[in-house]
Design a protein around this motif. Structure first.
Motif, PDB file in Angstrom:
ATOM      1  N   VAL A  38       3.473  -0.866   3.391  1.00  0.00           N
ATOM      2  CA  VAL A  38       3.618   0.054   2.669  1.00  0.00           C
ATOM      3  C   VAL A  38       5.204   1.059   1.538  1.00  0.00           C
ATOM      4  O   VAL A  38       4.756   1.257   1.587  1.00  0.00           O
TER       5      VAL A  38
ATOM      6  N   TRP B  17       6.072  -0.510  -0.956  1.00  0.00           N
ATOM      7  CA  TRP B  17       4.950  -0.570  -1.762  1.00  0.00           C
ATOM      8  C   TRP B  17       5.597   1.366  -2.226  1.00  0.00           C
ATOM      9  O   TRP B  17       5.949   1.820  -3.544  1.00  0.00           O
TER      10      TRP B  17
ATOM     11  N   SER C  26      -3.229  -2.879  -3.108  1.00  0.00           N
ATOM     12  CA  SER C  26      -2.537  -2.972  -3.544  1.00  0.00           C
ATOM     13  C   SER C  26      -2.782  -2.803  -4.871  1.00  0.00           C
ATOM     14  O   SER C  26      -2.717  -2.001  -5.926  1.00  0.00           O
TER      15      SER C  26
END
Length: 204
Positions: A25, A28, A97
């Motif tokens: 995360v 990202w 994602s």
């Protein structure tokens, strides 16, 4: 299913999974914030996958080495299953994602790098134990992401930097496959080395 809960807790799977999710995360979020590309580049993806693999690699050994080698349990099958599930979990987390505007892709690169790095980690576990299994994937990833190692027609460069080579690069795919298969077999059949009792005994 209590045995499954005990198994997961004994190998610190919840903590390792939390770390893997946090790493994926965070990478990202950083890519979404600081780049305009819709695809997370191969170097960032490789580092992210490596950190997630290292986190789950810590679960490949339990606290009791003797228990991990007892003949009353089909350990080769259980170890292979553990490794394959870890690969599936990491791939699934990265694939989420695809629901957003910034993605870990192509899927072929994600699959190749996850399989290769997890195989390398499993091989390290079989030889040195889970506590030191992170050394090989970390070292190879840091080499592969060096700025001067990129897409190349040189097979030696393709092997050295297989993590950052484009999906479909034959030498990179072969290298990852060899690592994945070798690591799976070595870990499934051998597990980790037996540590001295003094290292596995509970603190008093």
């Amino acid at each position: 299913m209590r045995w499954l809960q005990l198994y997961l807790r004994s190998r610190r799977v919840p903590l390792a999974l939390g770390v893997a999710i946090a790493v994926i995360v965070l990478a990202w979020v950083m890519s979404s914030t600081y780049t305009t590309s819709t695809t997370i580049n191969a170097r960032t993806a490789s580092l992210t996958i490596m950190l997630a693999v290292v986190a789950l690699g810590a679960t490949l050994n339990g606290a009791d080495d003797a228990l991990d080698h007892t003949a009353s349990v089909n350990w080769p099958l259980r170890r292979a299953g553990h490794l394959l599930i870890a690969a599936a979990v990491i791939t699934a987390l990265l694939s989420l994602s695809a629901l957003t505007d910034v993605r870990y892709e192509p899927l072929a690169l994600v699959l190749r790098n996850t399989a290769g790095l997890l195989g390398l980690t499993a091989l390290g576990t079989a030889v040195f134990g889970a506590a030191l299994s992170w050394i090989a994937p970390l070292t190879w990833t840091l080499i592969a992401v060096l700025p001067f190692l990129g897409p190349s027609a040189d097979v030696r460069v393709q092997v050295a930097s297989w993590l950052t080579q484009p999906a479909g690069t034959t030498a990179a795919t072969v290298c990852a496959t060899v690592l994945a298969v070798t690591g799976l077999l070595a870990y499934a059949l051998r597990g980790g080395p037996l540590r001295p009792a003094s290292e596995t005994a509970p603190d008093r």
